[in-house]
Design an enzyme around this catalytic site. Structure first.
Site, PDB file in Angstrom:
ATOM      1  N   GLY A  45       0.477  -1.052  -0.482  1.00 36.35           N
ATOM      2  CA  GLY A  45      -0.407   0.402  -0.063  1.00 36.35           C
ATOM      3  C   GLY A  45       0.344   1.113   0.305  1.00 36.35           C
ATOM      4  O   GLY A  45       2.303   1.055   1.133  1.00 36.35           O
ATOM      5  N   GLN A  50       3.062   9.673   1.149  1.00 39.89           N
ATOM      6  CA  GLN A  50       4.088   9.304   1.253  1.00 39.89           C
ATOM      7  C   GLN A  50       5.065   9.182  -0.043  1.00 39.89           C
ATOM      8  O   GLN A  50       6.413   9.121   0.219  1.00 39.89           O
ATOM      9  CB  GLN A  50       3.717   8.097   1.391  1.00 39.89           C
ATOM     10  N   CYS A  92       5.917  -0.068   7.611  1.00 38.09           N
ATOM     11  CA  CYS A  92       5.797   1.122   6.627  1.00 38.09           C
ATOM     12  C   CYS A  92       6.317   1.967   5.830  1.00 38.09           C
ATOM     13  O   CYS A  92       7.478   1.541   6.037  1.00 38.09           O
ATOM     14  CB  CYS A  92       4.558   2.133   7.696  1.00 38.09           C
ATOM     15  N   HIS A 134      -5.248   1.348   7.324  1.00 32.49           N
ATOM     16  CA  HIS A 134      -3.559   2.292   7.601  1.00 32.49           C
ATOM     17  C   HIS A 134      -3.511   3.563   6.340  1.00 32.49           C
ATOM     18  O   HIS A 134      -3.071   4.194   6.820  1.00 32.49           O
ATOM     19  CB  HIS A 134      -2.470   0.715   7.719  1.00 32.49           C
ATOM     20  N   HIS A 138      -3.103   7.718   7.025  1.00 30.68           N
ATOM     21  CA  HIS A 138      -2.346   8.161   6.084  1.00 30.68           C
ATOM     22  C   HIS A 138      -3.212   9.619   4.856  1.00 30.68           C
ATOM     23  O   HIS A 138      -2.333  10.406   5.030  1.00 30.68           O
ATOM     24  CB  HIS A 138      -1.251   7.475   4.729  1.00 30.68           C
TER      25      HIS A 138
HETATM   26 ZN   LIG Z   1       2.117   3.357   5.656  1.00 31.86          ZN
END
Ligand SMILES: [Zn+2]
Length: 169
Positions: A45, A50, A92, A134, A138
């Site tokens: 993911g 990110q 992560c 998750h 984010h």
């Molecule tokens: Zn993450």
């Protein structure tokens, strides 16, 4: 194109994403780049934050690119139902080497738009349910260390600071 994945404590990771309004070629290119970036890092993911973009876009693929039917693009997603509990290990890409058990709902139903702007609903259990929670965290600017107990969070923050000092973070 492979994008640069930012690591904690890059501020964009704690910035809630702006909703996406334009479902155009630029968005489709960005989504394709997110998949390429996620596969290059062996992730299941990846959220826009990110790669330094505070928008409500995430991609998920539990098959790590092996099964095209498992490619999921979630735009402007929200969790509309939660059921039960699970407590399993998560990692992560913005926290390399950190793995910790996180309390999550066992099952969730999400509502999201695809890259053409069409709304859909989808249920997830076990790993898929964890990935939904998750990644949607984010998009809300919440990183998983803030879902850990205070004790675990402090231990991991200390570990990160040590790696930063050693130049390995
Ligand atoms: Zn993450």
């Amino acid at each position: 194109m492979i994008l640069k994945i930012v690591k904690y404590p890059e501020p964009v990771l704690q910035q809630p994403g702006e909703p996406v309004a334009e479902f155009d070629a630029e968005l489709r290119k960005f989504v394709a780049d997110m998949f390429e970036t996620m596969y290059a890092s062996q992730g299941i993911g990846l959220a826009a934050q990110q790669v330094g973009v505070a928008k409500r876009i995430t991609v998920i693929d539990l098959s790590l690119g092996k099964d095209p039917a498992q490619k999921l693009v979630l735009i402007n997603p929200e969790i509309i139902e939660r059921e039960g509990k699970q407590y399993e290990e998560e990692g992560c890409l913005s926290f390399p080497e950190i793995r910790e058990k996180i309390p999550r709902a066992a099952k969730v139903r999400i509502r999201a738009q695809n890259e053409k702007g069409k709304w859909f609903e989808m249920d997830g259990e076990e790993l898929l349910s964890r990935a939904f929670q998750h990644e949607i965290d984010h998009l809300d600017g919440v990183v998983f260390i803030f879902r850990m107990s205070a004790l675990k969070r402090d231990l991991n923050l200390r570990k990160i600071r040590k790696m930063q000092r050693e130049g390995t973070w």
